[in-house]
Design an enzyme around this catalytic site. Structure first.
Site, PDB file in Angstrom:
ATOM      1  N   TYR A 206       0.835  -1.207   0.000  1.00 57.11           N
ATOM      2  CA  TYR A 206       0.000   0.000   0.000  1.00 57.11           C
ATOM      3  C   TYR A 206       0.873   1.262   0.000  1.00 57.11           C
ATOM      4  CZ  TYR A 206      -3.789   3.163   1.496  1.00 57.11           C
ATOM      5  OH  TYR A 206      -4.708   4.185   1.589  1.00 57.11           O
ATOM      6  N   ASP A 207       1.770   1.356   1.008  1.00 54.70           N
ATOM      7  CA  ASP A 207       2.582   2.582   1.150  1.00 54.70           C
ATOM      8  C   ASP A 207       3.398   2.847  -0.115  1.00 54.70           C
ATOM      9  OD1 ASP A 207       1.798   1.988   3.697  1.00 54.70           O
ATOM     10  OD2 ASP A 207       3.811   1.839   4.546  1.00 54.70           O
TER      11      ASP A 207
ATOM     12  N   GLY B  58      -3.367   0.513  22.634  1.00 55.94           N
ATOM     13  CA  GLY B  58      -4.279   1.554  22.128  1.00 55.94           C
ATOM     14  C   GLY B  58      -3.715   2.956  22.232  1.00 55.94           C
TER      15      GLY B  58
ATOM     16  N   PRO C 160       1.671   2.262  12.790  1.00 55.54           N
ATOM     17  CA  PRO C 160       2.361   3.517  13.131  1.00 55.54           C
ATOM     18  C   PRO C 160       1.959   4.023  14.521  1.00 55.54           C
ATOM     19  CG  PRO C 160       1.445   3.622  10.923  1.00 55.54           C
ATOM     20  CD  PRO C 160       0.916   2.374  11.546  1.00 55.54           C
TER      21      PRO C 160
ATOM     22  N   ARG D 140      -4.109   8.752  16.141  1.00 59.90           N
ATOM     23  CA  ARG D 140      -4.472   9.091  14.765  1.00 59.90           C
ATOM     24  C   ARG D 140      -5.209  10.423  14.791  1.00 59.90           C
ATOM     25  NH1 ARG D 140      -1.630   5.435  14.436  1.00 59.90           N
ATOM     26  NH2 ARG D 140      -1.887   3.402  13.461  1.00 59.90           N
TER      27      ARG D 140
HETATM   28  N1  LIG Z   1     -10.460   6.398   3.943  1.00 60.89           N
HETATM   29  C1  LIG Z   1      -9.259   6.736   4.363  1.00 60.89           C
HETATM   30  O1  LIG Z   1      -9.028   6.903   5.570  1.00 60.89           O
HETATM   31  C2  LIG Z   1      -8.146   6.956   3.377  1.00 60.89           C
HETATM   32  C3  LIG Z   1      -6.925   7.464   3.840  1.00 60.89           C
HETATM   33  C4  LIG Z   1      -5.896   7.632   2.940  1.00 60.89           C
HETATM   34  C5  LIG Z   1      -6.083   7.362   1.593  1.00 60.89           C
HETATM   35  N2  LIG Z   1      -7.264   6.885   1.166  1.00 60.89           N
HETATM   36  C6  LIG Z   1      -7.383   6.554  -0.255  1.00 60.89           C
HETATM   37  O2  LIG Z   1      -8.647   6.962  -0.759  1.00 60.89           O
HETATM   38  C7  LIG Z   1      -9.113   6.014  -1.716  1.00 60.89           C
HETATM   39  C8  LIG Z   1     -10.506   5.535  -1.320  1.00 60.89           C
HETATM   40  O3  LIG Z   1     -10.463   4.950  -0.015  1.00 60.89           O
HETATM   41  P1  LIG Z   1     -11.767   4.383   0.673  1.00 60.89           P
HETATM   42  O4  LIG Z   1     -11.610   4.608   2.121  1.00 60.89           O
HETATM   43  O5  LIG Z   1     -12.973   4.895  -0.019  1.00 60.89           O
HETATM   44  O6  LIG Z   1     -11.591   2.825   0.395  1.00 60.89           O
HETATM   45  P2  LIG Z   1     -12.676   1.756  -0.067  1.00 60.89           P
HETATM   46  O7  LIG Z   1     -12.030   0.435   0.079  1.00 60.89           O
HETATM   47  O8  LIG Z   1     -13.972   1.983   0.632  1.00 60.89           O
HETATM   48  O9  LIG Z   1     -12.890   2.117  -1.592  1.00 60.89           O
HETATM   49  C9  LIG Z   1     -12.032   1.721  -2.611  1.00 60.89           C
HETATM   50  C10 LIG Z   1     -12.858   1.406  -3.851  1.00 60.89           C
HETATM   51  O10 LIG Z   1     -11.963   1.039  -4.904  1.00 60.89           O
HETATM   52  C11 LIG Z   1     -12.469  -0.140  -5.534  1.00 60.89           C
HETATM   53  N3  LIG Z   1     -11.322  -0.816  -6.128  1.00 60.89           N
HETATM   54  C12 LIG Z   1     -10.252  -1.370  -5.504  1.00 60.89           C
HETATM   55  N4  LIG Z   1      -9.379  -1.851  -6.413  1.00 60.89           N
HETATM   56  C13 LIG Z   1      -9.894  -1.581  -7.629  1.00 60.89           C
HETATM   57  C14 LIG Z   1      -9.452  -1.810  -8.958  1.00 60.89           C
HETATM   58  N5  LIG Z   1      -8.307  -2.423  -9.215  1.00 60.89           N
HETATM   59  N6  LIG Z   1     -10.236  -1.403  -9.974  1.00 60.89           N
HETATM   60  C15 LIG Z   1     -11.426  -0.784  -9.728  1.00 60.89           C
HETATM   61  N7  LIG Z   1     -11.900  -0.539  -8.492  1.00 60.89           N
HETATM   62  C16 LIG Z   1     -11.138  -0.940  -7.450  1.00 60.89           C
HETATM   63  C17 LIG Z   1     -13.153  -0.895  -4.425  1.00 60.89           C
HETATM   64  O11 LIG Z   1     -14.062  -1.866  -4.880  1.00 60.89           O
HETATM   65  C18 LIG Z   1     -13.808   0.237  -3.660  1.00 60.89           C
HETATM   66  O12 LIG Z   1     -15.060   0.552  -4.193  1.00 60.89           O
HETATM   67  C19 LIG Z   1      -8.088   4.892  -1.761  1.00 60.89           C
HETATM   68  O13 LIG Z   1      -7.227   5.121  -2.836  1.00 60.89           O
HETATM   69  C20 LIG Z   1      -7.335   5.054  -0.464  1.00 60.89           C
HETATM   70  O14 LIG Z   1      -6.010   4.590  -0.551  1.00 60.89           O
HETATM   71  C21 LIG Z   1      -8.293   6.676   2.026  1.00 60.89           C
END
Ligand SMILES: NC(=O)c1ccc[n+]([C@@H]2O[C@H](COP(=O)([O-])OP(=O)(O)OC[C@H]3O[C@@H](n4cnc5c(N)ncnc54)[C@H](O)[C@@H]3O)[C@@H](O)[C@H]2O)c1
Length: 323
Positions: free
Chosen positions: A146-147, A208, A275, A212
């Protein structure tokens, strides 16, 4: 000028809230959501009847169409460690493969927006973390799919900007919570709320004390909206978006416990490389997005989230009982 927009990951938690905001735009002509429903759900956009929206069930890394888009917002990727640690190759493909493929669907002069993450700071050695901090990340650790795929996608986009003038907007999102995360998503707030409403036992990993900054979804999506589609902004990113009130995981669990009489906390083994702290330095965000601030307190945001899950779980239990 009418705009065509593609959102990858639009059936997910953040994506579906962003879809709601995009559909308020008068200049939006078409909105294509590309999602493979890995961690997202059709239910998250089922309330939308706007004819401008179309859903394509596909992987962002292989999706093809003859259409080209004025704006692409790439969100496709799980955000929950439970999900991305289970399928690291798929996570890398979603982020990097998704960006590479979707770039080919951008019309010349179009804008590519990307949701990166505070995880690029790893287990930070400074707090709060400004965008200039280069992070403390283990590229062979259990979170690395991920990172590192977020870091690599940032590199791809900023290099494309450098060599070909690509119009990019990159945000680094800090922990965001709210309605529409899956019940089995595995992130702290939804976990605690669902556990409080079902078993009554909230599982906290480690002691805990890890902290965050908890951003309520409406505030965070408000920041995304301002940054992603305001043409007047010249800064391209990376831009921290989050709430800078730092609260420990245990503090959140205790607050959720206070909402359900009889619920209690159980401590489990720590998550590897969890973290110790996370807090955005928002100096830049305040300059680039004047007037924007994550104002919802965690107490208020969790109450709203709790209410959403409570209704959902009651409806689920009622339909199971009548089946
Ligand atoms: N929610 C948070 O706290 C947070 C923090 C940092 C970054 N983000 C980033 O924001 C974005 C959305 O996060 P979220 O919390 O809504 O996550 P989520 O898991 O709810 O949503 C991700 C969506 O992407 C879809 N998906 C995954 N892989 C896919 C692929 N290869 N092709 C098409 N669709 C795909 C999933 O089905 C899902 O609908 C992500 O990129 C995540 O890394 C979120």
């Amino acid at each position: 000028m009418p705009r065509s927009v593609l959102v990858s990951g639009g059936c997910g938690f953040l994506g579906s809230h962003l879809v709601d905001r995009l559909l308020r735009r008068d200049d939006l002509e078409t909105l294509v959501v590309v999602d493979n429903l890995w961690t997202g759900s059709r239910d998250n956009i089922a309330h939308v009847s706007d004819p401008r929206l179309s859903l394509r069930i596909a992987d962002a890394e292989t999706f093809t169409t003859s259409q080209h888009f004025d704006e692409i917002i790439h969100l496709a990727s799980p955000a929950s460690p439970v999900w991305y640690m289970r399928e690291p190759a798929r996570t890398i493909k979603a982020n990097i493969g998704g960006a590479l493929n979707l770039l080919s669907l951008l019309r010349p002069g179009g804008r590519f927006c990307f949701a990166s993450t505070s995880e690029v700071y790893g287990d930070p050695l400074m707090s709060p973390q400004p965008e200039s901090y280069r992070g403390s990340v283990d590229c062979t650790g259990p979170r690395s799919s991920y990172d590192e795929s977020k870091r690599c996608t940032e590199a791809l986009l900023f290099e494309e900007q450098r060599v070909s003038g690509l119009d990019v907007r990159v945000v680094r999102l800090f922990n965001t919570y709210g309605p529409r995360t899956r019940i089995d998503d595995g992130r702290a707030v939804s976990n605690f709320v669902c556990q409080a409403l079902t078993t009554g036992i909230l599982t906290v990993h480690g002691d805990g004390s890890q902290s965050r900054s908890w951003g309520y979804v409406d505030d965070i999506v408000d920041g995304l909206e301002r940054f992603f589609w305001r043409d007047s902004i010249t800064y391209r990113g990376p831009l921290n978006i989050g709430n800078n009130r730092e609260v420990s995981v245990l503090g959140i669990a205790k607050f959720v416990c206070s909402l359900v009489q009889g619920s209690r906390i159980e401590h489990h083994a720590p998550i590897p490389q969890d973290p110790t702290n996370r807090c955005p330095d928002l100096t830049l965000a305040r300059q680039v997005l004047p007037g924007w601030e994550a104002t919802t307190s965690y107490e208020e945001g969790i109450r709203r989230t709790f209410e959403w899950y409570r209704r959902r779980i009651v409806t689920r239990d009622r339909s199971a009982a009548s089946a």
